[in-house]
Each structure stands twice: as structure tokens, then as C-alpha cells.
Design an enzyme around this catalytic site. Structure first.
Site, PDB file in Angstrom:
ATOM      1  N   ASP A  81       0.837  -1.194   0.000  1.00  0.00           N
ATOM      2  CA  ASP A  81       0.000   0.000   0.000  1.00  0.00           C
ATOM      3  C   ASP A  81       0.871   1.243   0.000  1.00  0.00           C
ATOM      4  O   ASP A  81       1.786   1.368   0.820  1.00  0.00           O
ATOM      5  CB  ASP A  81      -0.926  -0.002   1.220  1.00  0.00           C
ATOM      6  N   HIS A 141      -4.136  14.005   0.881  1.00  0.00           N
ATOM      7  CA  HIS A 141      -4.327  13.058   1.985  1.00  0.00           C
ATOM      8  C   HIS A 141      -3.113  13.078   2.920  1.00  0.00           C
ATOM      9  O   HIS A 141      -3.274  13.120   4.150  1.00  0.00           O
ATOM     10  CB  HIS A 141      -4.548  11.649   1.435  1.00  0.00           C
ATOM     11  N   GLU A 201     -10.373   3.887   3.461  1.00  0.00           N
ATOM     12  CA  GLU A 201      -9.521   4.695   2.593  1.00  0.00           C
ATOM     13  C   GLU A 201      -9.928   4.381   1.157  1.00  0.00           C
ATOM     14  O   GLU A 201      -9.875   3.229   0.721  1.00  0.00           O
ATOM     15  CB  GLU A 201      -8.038   4.427   2.842  1.00  0.00           C
ATOM     16  N   GLU A 223      -9.210   4.095  -2.453  1.00  0.00           N
ATOM     17  CA  GLU A 223      -7.986   3.943  -3.246  1.00  0.00           C
ATOM     18  C   GLU A 223      -8.291   3.220  -4.552  1.00  0.00           C
ATOM     19  O   GLU A 223      -9.330   2.584  -4.704  1.00  0.00           O
ATOM     20  CB  GLU A 223      -6.933   3.115  -2.470  1.00  0.00           C
ATOM     21  N   ASP A 242      -8.968   0.397   1.704  1.00  0.00           N
ATOM     22  CA  ASP A 242      -7.968   0.024   2.704  1.00  0.00           C
ATOM     23  C   ASP A 242      -8.531   0.391   4.085  1.00  0.00           C
ATOM     24  O   ASP A 242      -8.233   1.435   4.647  1.00  0.00           O
ATOM     25  CB  ASP A 242      -6.673   0.792   2.401  1.00  0.00           C
ATOM     26  N   ARG A 285      -7.914   3.814  13.053  1.00  0.00           N
ATOM     27  CA  ARG A 285      -7.116   5.024  13.311  1.00  0.00           C
ATOM     28  C   ARG A 285      -6.517   5.069  14.708  1.00  0.00           C
ATOM     29  O   ARG A 285      -5.419   5.599  14.899  1.00  0.00           O
ATOM     30  CB  ARG A 285      -7.973   6.272  13.090  1.00  0.00           C
ATOM     31  N   GLN A 340      -3.653   2.660  14.735  1.00  0.00           N
ATOM     32  CA  GLN A 340      -2.597   3.226  13.888  1.00  0.00           C
ATOM     33  C   GLN A 340      -1.802   4.316  14.627  1.00  0.00           C
ATOM     34  O   GLN A 340      -0.569   4.341  14.580  1.00  0.00           O
ATOM     35  CB  GLN A 340      -3.238   3.817  12.623  1.00  0.00           C
ATOM     36  N   LYS A 374      -4.021  -1.849   9.658  1.00  0.00           N
ATOM     37  CA  LYS A 374      -4.398  -2.048   8.263  1.00  0.00           C
ATOM     38  C   LYS A 374      -4.505  -3.523   7.897  1.00  0.00           C
ATOM     39  O   LYS A 374      -4.978  -3.851   6.814  1.00  0.00           O
ATOM     40  CB  LYS A 374      -3.330  -1.434   7.351  1.00  0.00           C
ATOM     41  N   THR A 412      -8.813  -5.649   3.582  1.00  0.00           N
ATOM     42  CA  THR A 412      -8.765  -4.749   2.428  1.00  0.00           C
ATOM     43  C   THR A 412      -9.790  -5.289   1.440  1.00  0.00           C
ATOM     44  O   THR A 412      -9.750  -6.475   1.101  1.00  0.00           O
ATOM     45  CB  THR A 412      -7.358  -4.772   1.775  1.00  0.00           C
ATOM     46  N   GLU A 448     -10.373  12.412   7.483  1.00  0.00           N
ATOM     47  CA  GLU A 448     -10.254  13.744   6.886  1.00  0.00           C
ATOM     48  C   GLU A 448     -11.608  14.452   6.822  1.00  0.00           C
ATOM     49  O   GLU A 448     -11.703  15.635   7.122  1.00  0.00           O
ATOM     50  CB  GLU A 448      -9.676  13.619   5.472  1.00  0.00           C
TER      51      GLU A 448
HETATM   52 CA    CA Z   1      -3.910   3.253   2.522  1.00  0.00          CA
END
Ligand code: CA
Length: 414
Positions: A123, A130, A196, A198, A230, A234, A237, A250, A254, A360
Site C-alpha cells: 500500500d 491526503h 480509505e 484507493e 484500505d 485510526r 494506527q 491495516k 482490504t 479527513e
Molecule cells: Ca492506505
């Protein structure tokens, strides 16, 4: 221009799967999974066509596209040309068309599986907006963009074992977290579960250990693209990520869309990467337009509610293309395999409605979203469904990717 098919639902300008698309996937209809393409509201059994001698032997009877993907660009194009001819409105109405018709299934009657065996999953973090948004929240505005960011597409090695197809339910991860004012960490269900948005690049041709590939060679190795969510924890993380990057935050899931849209279908939508803020070293420089103009979006359905579109953005905002990421990935001599999956990094556009993660959109949970049904969300709650969508818009047709969605189950309770 729309290419017309005798499968009439493929000729609707809103249909995600016109003859121009011909994505590849794996399906079953109460029997063994095998390879397919999508046309209109139908799924075409490629194993049946291979058995009838209408397609070359490419392992289409296998439950994954890897054998076909390993054959390289000439075979990919020959199969695409053959399918285009078989499904074209200009194809004469004879015995061959009867054979093709008998290999069609109603899309609503089949199950779609993971389209390829994922060899390894990497990834990246190649969306500048971002990276600035997350960096600002985690480290402050002065240190938002790491010093290497404008020079290499930074990434981490993720887990292939938990890449799943759209529709797979996702169990809320458990993990270790630590509140800023706590003395000790604690262990339990993630409280800040996120997505996420992507794109995933799917590698067809492998490379050799010890042998870097150029950006052009990298582009030629890519078989196609999928939507990729993904999923991200948080709070886990924030505690674990320094100095080696994301790990358990993560690794739990996925999700990818079920159809691999080929580079050939996306060719009319190529676009350049944004202007460089610092010149790249020669081995990572663009040699042509290697991003794609693909409209992307996210919808959220809170438990018991109706879907709300919470983000609309475009793949063209990425700072690095998948070809540059692949060139960087191989630059040390790292071997790439058929079936490797490269996540682009979260696609966030410059405006708030274009952000690709809840972190975000809600600015770290400080500004909750209000959904169309009146429910509010900071992060994802149990029973919520998140779906990514995407298409490239042509003149009178679109190239769609199919759905990329998942519903959250409560955390594992021993
Ligand atoms: Ca990612």
C-alpha cells in the site's frame, strides 16, 4: 464512442459494462468458480468459450485470473480483440453467436469471487492532499509532509491474506491503543474505524529479483485496476505506526471490487500526473501520461438507513502513478510477482467534499457527518455499510468497476 453490442443492455450510456469495457473477474452459478467478463447486465463464462475453442487456452477454467494475467500484453490484447468481435453488434447471427449466448448468465443470478489470487499486497501513500491532511492531524502542519515524500512514493508491505472481494463482511478489529492522557495502553475493539478510498493496480507480468524495471516497463507489467478500500483502525494506527508504519491498523481487511478493468479499456482516459514540486530522480520520471481520469466516490449507509454519498473525487489527483510506484518498488531489486496488488494511497482531492477517508472528512472526529437520513457519524459503527464506486466517463459510454462495499460486524467476542 460507444462500441455497440448485440447484448442490448450493454448499449445504455449509463451501463458500467459496455463493449468498450470487458473487465475480467471470477464467478460461480452454484458450481465451480471460473473466469468471466461482464457485458451489459450479463456475465459471460470464459471457461465455456475456452472449452468451445472460441478463446485460446489461458486457464479460464481456473478460479483465478493469474494464469491469464501471467501471459502478458499480447495475449491480453488478443483475448480482448476476440471478445470484442464475438460480442459486437456487427457479429453475424449464426452458430457462434448461439454458443456465446449459451455461455451468458444473468449478473443478478451469479456470485462474484476474488478475481485473482493476491500474491502480495503493498500500500502506497501517494495522494498529496491526503498526506498533508493526515500529517497535519498526526504531527502538526509544519511536519505534515515527510521529507522523502516529494522524492519517492512511500509505502509499506501489507497483507495479502486479508484482501477480500466486495460484499465480504468485515469484523471490527481488536487492538492496542493508548489515549494521550493515559499512563498505560489498553486492548479492545477499535473505536475509530475508517475507510480509505484507493485504486489498486494488479500486476500481470512478474519481474526478476535483482533487476529494477523502468517506468515504461512497469506500465507494461500492469494488467489492470480495481477499486480498493484500505479499511483502517485510526486509534490502533496512531499508537503503533512509529517508526515502522502501519501494521495491525491495516492488516485486518482490504476490500477490492470484483472486476479488473484492463489498461486497454482505460487507455482513452490516460492523464498526466500533477506538476512536480521538486524534480524526480531519472528512474522515477514520467515518460507519458500514466494516471487515469476516473471519477470516484464513497457512499455510507448507517445501520437501518439509506445510502448517502459522502465523497466525490478523481484518481487524477494522485501525485504518483502506479507505474512510478512499481518502478520504485523494484528499484532495489525487489522481485514483483503475477498477482501483486499495489494500493495507490488514499485519493483525496483539494476540497473537503473530495476527501477519501472519514478521518479527513470529520477532521479527526471533530466535525461529524450528517447523513441524508439524519444520522450522524464520526467513524464507522457496527452494522454500517461503506461502498466505493468509480467510473471513467467517455462520450456516450462509461467504464465502470462494479461495487466495492463491506458491512461492519461487531468485534470478535471470546
Ligand atoms: Ca492506505
Amino acid at each position: 464512442m460507444l462500441m455497440s453490442s448485440w447484448v442490448e443492455t450493454a448499449n445504455d450510456p449509463q451501463c458500467p459494462f459496455p463493449l468498450n469495457n470487458l473487465p475480467f473477474g471470477v464467478f460461480s452459478a452454484g458450481d465451480a468458480p471460473r473466469c468471466a467478463t461482464a457485458i451489459g447486465d450479463k456475465v459471460l463464462d470464459l471457461a465455456a468459450l475456452q472449452k468451445a475453442g472460441l478463446l485460446p487456452a489461458c486457464g479460464f477454467d481456473e478460479p483465478a485470473l493469474n494464469t491469464f494475467m501471467a501471459k502478458g500484453p499480447q495475449v491480453w490484447q488478443a483475448v480482448r480483440d476476440r471478445l470484442t468481435s464475438l460480442l459486437s453488434a456487427e457479429h453475424e447471427d449464426g452458430e457462434t453467436r448461439l454458443q456465446v449466448t449459451s455461455a451468458l448468465h444473468e449478473a443478478c443470478d451469479v456470485r462474484l469471487h476474488l478475481p485473482f489470487q493476491v500474491s502480495e499486497y503493498t500500500d502506497f501513500y501517494a495522494g498529496k492532499q491526503h498526506a498533508i491532511n493526515v500529517g497535519t492531524m498526526f504531527r502538526g502542519a509544519e511536519n505534515a509532509l515527510p521529507p522523502n515524500w516529494l522524492h519517492i512514493p512511500i509505502g509499506y508491505n501489507g497483507r495479502a491474506s486479508t484482501v477480500v472481494v466486495s460484499g465480504t463482511e468485515i469484523r471490527r478489529p481488536l487492538g492496542q491503543t493508548k489515549a494521550p492522557d493515559a499512563d498505560m495502553p489498553s486492548f479492545g475493539p477499535c473505536q475509530r474505524l475508517d475507510i480509505e478510498l484507493e485504486m489498486g493496480a494488479v500486476i500481470g507480468l512478474p519481474s526478476n529479483m535483482g533487476q529494477p524495471v523502468s517506468v515504461d516497463e512497469a506500465d507494461a507489467m500492469i494488467f489492470g485496476y480495481v477499486l480498493l478500500n484500505d479499511w483502517s483502525a485510526r486509534d490502533i494506527q496512531a499508537w503503533e505506526y512509529q517508526p515502522l508504519g502501519p501494521f495491525q491498523a491495516k492488516a485486518f481487511a482490504t476490500t477490492i471490487s470484483p472486476w479488473i478493468v484492463t489498461k486497454a479499456a482505460l487507455e482513452p482516459f490516460r492523464c498526466p500526473t500533477p506538476e512536480r514540486e521538486k524534480p524526480l530522480l531519472p528512474h522515477l520520471r514520467d515518460t507519458g501520461p500514466m494516471l487515469y481520469d476516473i471519477e470516484l466516490g464513497v457512499s455510507m449507509t448507517a445501520k437501518g438507513g439509506a445510502p448517502t454519498v459522502i465523497s466525490q473525487t478523481n484518481y487524477r489527483y494522485m501525485y504518483y502513478s502506479a507505474a512510478q510506484q512499481l518502478a520504485h518498488h523494484s528499484s532495489s531489486g525487489c522481485a514483483m510477482r503475477t498477482g501483486d496488488l499495489l494500493g495507490s494511497g488514499t485519493v483525496s482531492g483539494p476540497d473537503k467534499h473530495q476527501y477519501g477517508s472519514l478521518l479527513e472528512m470529520t477532521w479527526g472526529g471533530k466535525e461529524p457527518l450528517t447523513l441524508d437520513d439524519g444520522q450522524t457519524r464520526r467513524f464507522i459503527e457496527d452494522g454500517d455499510t461503506l461502498a466505493l464506486h468509480g467510473h471513467a466517463q467517455g462520450q456516450g459510454y462509461r467504464i465502470g468497476f462494479g461495487s466495492c462495499k463491506g458491512t461492519i460486524l461487531p468485534a470478535f467476542d471470546s
